[in-house]
Design a protein around this motif. Sequence first.
Motif, PDB file in Angstrom:
ATOM      1  N   GLY A  41      -5.651  -5.318  -3.400  1.00 41.88           N
ATOM      2  CA  GLY A  41      -6.981  -5.723  -2.950  1.00 41.88           C
ATOM      3  C   GLY A  41      -7.020  -7.181  -2.517  1.00 41.88           C
ATOM      4  N   LYS A  42      -6.321  -8.034  -3.238  1.00 40.38           N
ATOM      5  CA  LYS A  42      -6.258  -9.451  -2.867  1.00 40.38           C
ATOM      6  C   LYS A  42      -5.535  -9.632  -1.531  1.00 40.38           C
ATOM      7  N   SER A  59       0.828  -1.206   0.000  1.00 38.16           N
ATOM      8  CA  SER A  59       0.000   0.000   0.000  1.00 38.16           C
ATOM      9  C   SER A  59       0.865   1.260   0.000  1.00 38.16           C
ATOM     10  N   ILE A  73      -8.075  -9.315   5.812  1.00 38.03           N
ATOM     11  CA  ILE A  73      -9.387  -9.185   6.459  1.00 38.03           C
ATOM     12  C   ILE A  73      -9.903 -10.570   6.853  1.00 38.03           C
ATOM     13  N   LEU A 127      -9.453   2.034  -1.339  1.00 40.31           N
ATOM     14  CA  LEU A 127      -8.867   1.444  -2.547  1.00 40.31           C
ATOM     15  C   LEU A 127      -9.872   1.479  -3.695  1.00 40.31           C
ATOM     16  N   TYR A 128     -11.143   1.180  -3.418  1.00 37.58           N
ATOM     17  CA  TYR A 128     -12.186   1.263  -4.443  1.00 37.58           C
ATOM     18  C   TYR A 128     -12.393   2.708  -4.898  1.00 37.58           C
ATOM     19  N   LEU A 184      -5.274  -7.390   0.826  1.00 33.79           N
ATOM     20  CA  LEU A 184      -6.122  -6.789   1.846  1.00 33.79           C
ATOM     21  C   LEU A 184      -7.298  -7.697   2.192  1.00 33.79           C
ATOM     22  N   ASN A 185      -7.930  -8.285   1.192  1.00 34.51           N
ATOM     23  CA  ASN A 185      -9.025  -9.224   1.450  1.00 34.51           C
ATOM     24  C   ASN A 185      -8.544 -10.431   2.248  1.00 34.51           C
ATOM     25  N   ARG A 210     -10.022  -0.842   2.402  1.00 33.56           N
ATOM     26  CA  ARG A 210     -10.530  -1.429   1.158  1.00 33.56           C
ATOM     27  C   ARG A 210     -11.456  -0.451   0.444  1.00 33.56           C
ATOM     28  N   VAL A 252      -5.192   4.256   2.616  1.00 37.99           N
ATOM     29  CA  VAL A 252      -5.061   2.790   2.611  1.00 37.99           C
ATOM     30  C   VAL A 252      -4.010   2.321   3.628  1.00 37.99           C
ATOM     31  N   SER A 311     -11.483  -2.639   6.486  1.00 38.33           N
ATOM     32  CA  SER A 311     -12.580  -2.431   5.530  1.00 38.33           C
ATOM     33  C   SER A 311     -12.591  -0.994   5.017  1.00 38.33           C
TER      34      SER A 311
END
Length: 123
Positions: free
Chosen positions: A108-109, A16, A115, A76-77, A111-112, A73, A49, A70
């Motif tokens: 994103g991957k 990030s 999470i 990021l969007y 971060l997911n 995330r 982020v 979250s």
Amino acid sequence: MSAYQKYTELDVWKHSRALASHVYELTATFPKSEQFGIVSQIRRCVVSVPSNIAEGCGRQYKEETVQFLSIARGSLYELETQLYISKDLSYITEVQLSTCLTKIEALGKLLNGFIRYNNDKQE
């Protein structure tokens, strides 16, 4: 993340930060008239982020940690959308957009996954 691992050692945080540096360099080429417009907005969300990842890691309870992750995330969007708009306004090229989107997708991957890890761990 072990109890003693610092957030600065996390790949998700490192990636990030790298994205933030990349986006800062990219937006340096935007028109001066956008300095307080889209440039400011893009930079705020890209900095959000790693900042929210760090803040989440400093929280005591996993629900708080996940909440801040979250938010990261969501930022990021938001960044992704602002880069599409920047392309629409011809501030960046298709290649620059594609490069950024690849970096955003990879982050994103990570971060997911982070999470999910935090949701699954015992308190």
